[in-house]
Write a protein that holds these residues in place. Structure first.
Motif, PDB file in Angstrom:
ATOM      1  N   GLY A   1       0.574  -1.101  -0.004  1.00 20.10           N
ATOM      2  CA  GLY A   1       0.085  -0.025  -0.022  1.00 20.10           C
ATOM      3  C   GLY A   1       0.931   1.113  -0.093  1.00 20.10           C
ATOM      4  N   TYR A   2       1.974   1.070  -0.308  1.00 18.76           N
ATOM      5  CA  TYR A   2       2.784   2.469  -0.070  1.00 18.76           C
ATOM      6  C   TYR A   2       3.131   3.141  -1.718  1.00 18.76           C
ATOM      7  N   THR A   3       2.550   2.394  -2.391  1.00 15.46           N
ATOM      8  CA  THR A   3       2.517   2.826  -3.938  1.00 15.46           C
ATOM      9  C   THR A   3       1.412   2.886  -4.488  1.00 15.46           C
ATOM     10  N   LEU A   4       0.803   4.311  -4.708  1.00 14.11           N
ATOM     11  CA  LEU A   4      -0.226   4.463  -5.338  1.00 14.11           C
ATOM     12  C   LEU A   4      -0.358   4.910  -6.580  1.00 14.11           C
ATOM     13  N   LEU A   5      -1.548   4.815  -7.556  1.00 15.37           N
ATOM     14  CA  LEU A   5      -1.688   5.426  -8.696  1.00 15.37           C
ATOM     15  C   LEU A   5      -2.515   6.241  -9.125  1.00 15.37           C
ATOM     16  N   LEU A   6      -2.260   7.334  -9.791  1.00 13.15           N
ATOM     17  CA  LEU A   6      -3.246   8.213 -10.244  1.00 13.15           C
ATOM     18  C   LEU A   6      -3.920   7.900 -11.470  1.00 13.15           C
ATOM     19  N   GLY A   7      -4.889   7.009 -11.734  1.00 19.99           N
ATOM     20  CA  GLY A   7      -5.287   6.314 -12.706  1.00 19.99           C
ATOM     21  C   GLY A   7      -6.213   7.207 -13.610  1.00 19.99           C
ATOM     22  N   SER A   8      -6.363   6.654 -14.864  1.00 22.83           N
ATOM     23  CA  SER A   8      -7.301   7.365 -15.694  1.00 22.83           C
ATOM     24  C   SER A   8      -8.266   6.535 -16.752  1.00 22.83           C
ATOM     25  N   ILE A   9      -8.820   7.387 -17.632  1.00 22.61           N
ATOM     26  CA  ILE A   9      -9.757   6.257 -18.740  1.00 22.61           C
ATOM     27  C   ILE A   9      -8.576   5.313 -19.517  1.00 22.61           C
ATOM     28  N   GLY A  10      -7.428   5.924 -19.935  1.00 20.73           N
ATOM     29  CA  GLY A  10      -6.457   5.151 -20.571  1.00 20.73           C
ATOM     30  C   GLY A  10      -5.871   3.820 -19.729  1.00 20.73           C
ATOM     31  N   LEU A  11      -5.657   4.148 -18.432  1.00 23.64           N
ATOM     32  CA  LEU A  11      -5.405   2.963 -17.734  1.00 23.64           C
ATOM     33  C   LEU A  11      -6.577   1.862 -17.495  1.00 23.64           C
TER      34      LEU A  11
END
Length: 337
Positions: free
Chosen positions: A101-111
């Motif tokens: 849980g120490y690596t987060l992603l700011l995701g998107s439509i593309g992802l």
């Protein structure tokens, strides 16, 4: 017969108004989310990966969230840009990260919804990433270089048909929301315009300002200052309603293009291997952050609508979006080189 594209009825903005619900589970999630060493999560620095270049709307949202999350956790939350491959370099990096849980992603439509354009991905976003929440959504703005002799969508379509494939639109990369909304416009208007992919919206926007390309279907945060300064002209917005930040710019629906309606959205995600207890804590804490008026106003000022829904609602929404954008990919025969 030309395919008719249904108007969206997702109602994310309504879901966003319900962020105050369900916070009773915060303490339970906190108690359950301990690391393997027995220490409460989080107890050290967190990385928030943005899979695009700095300066774009995803980057803006990530830095807003990182600041508030860092204050809440009393830990450093560092934004790390890992652009490339339509966001999938950053996506795979997070999918492969340790399950702590120490690596987060700011995701998107593309992802999450338009990765069908890539035929050789080395991971599966649907199964290798775990979505924490849909953070925000926003309409896009159809922006043109001032030299383009078109001031609204009807003039743009007429010009494109008169001079086929002479109008180039830039994007953050194949499969990005900036690209896919442009493709939706092509399909629903029969306007022969040409896509030019870049490694991030910043590079595309720079070329638009310089007149190297003529058009973009870009996010509000990166265009508002240029529109207000007269360096770009806004032809329309792609949402159901006008943007408060651009009250004089009509929607595509108002301009006579009812099938050209779409918003982009962002998520917070982690590796699918991250335990549900940590995912639930992150969901509750991010919803708490987004419920604050200051944060909501910050998003609104950038043309974004806060969402912060539950994990279950987020997953169902993304599944529906995947179906929707798969149709655009198939109809437009879109494939990443």
């Amino acid at each position: 017969m030309k395919q008719q594209w249904p108007r969206r009825a997702v109602g994310l903005g309504i879901l966003g108004m319900a962020v105050g619900l369900g916070f009773a589970s915060v303490s339970q999630a906190s108690q359950a989310s301990e690391t393997s060493e027995g220490k409460a999560y989080p107890n050290r620095m967190i990385r928030l990966v943005v899979p695009f270049t700095a300066g774009g709307s995803s980057d803006v949202q990530a830095r807003m969230l990182a600041d508030r999350l860092g204050k809440l956790y009393k830990q450093a939350v560092v934004v790390e840009n890992r652009p490339g491959a339509g966001g999938h370099i950053g996506g795979k990096y997070v999918a492969d990260a340790p399950a702590d849980g120490y690596t987060l992603l700011l995701g998107s439509i593309g992802l999450h919804a338009t990765y069908g354009v890539f035929k050789k991905l080395t991971y599966d976003p649907a199964t290798d990433l775990k979505v924490i929440t849909v953070l925000a959504e926003m309409p896009h703005v159809v922006v043109a270089n001032p030299a383009l002799p078109a001031n609204d969508l009807k003039q743009l379509v007429a010009l494109a048909r008169k001079e086929p494939n002479t109008i180039n639109f830039g994007s953050a990369g194949v499969g990005s929301s900036v690209h896919m909304i442009g493709e939706l416009f092509k399909l629903t208007s029969d306007a022969p315009i040409t896509h030019v992919p870049y490694k991030g919206s910043t590079a595309a926007l720079n070329d638009l300002l310089a007149g190297q390309i003529q058009l973009m279907f870009e996010n509000p945060p990166t265009t508002l200052a240029h529109i207000r300064g007269g360096k770009l002209k806004a032809l329309a917005v792609t949402g159901k309603a006008r943007l408060p930040a651009l009250p004089d710019v009509p929607t595509a629906i108002e301009a006579g293009f009812p099938a050209f309606e779409a918003t982009s959205w962002t998520t917070v995600a982690v590796s699918a291997k991250v335990p549900d207890a940590i995912a639930d804590k992150l969901n509750a804490d991010i919803r708490k952050i987004v419920s604050a008026q200051e944060f909501r106003q910050g998003l609104s000022d950038q043309g974004m609508t806060p969402v912060a829904n539950t994990r279950d609602v987020a997953s169902k929404f993304i599944a529906a979006e995947k179906v929707r954008w798969d149709k655009v990919i198939q109809q437009g025969r879109i494939v990443a080189e």
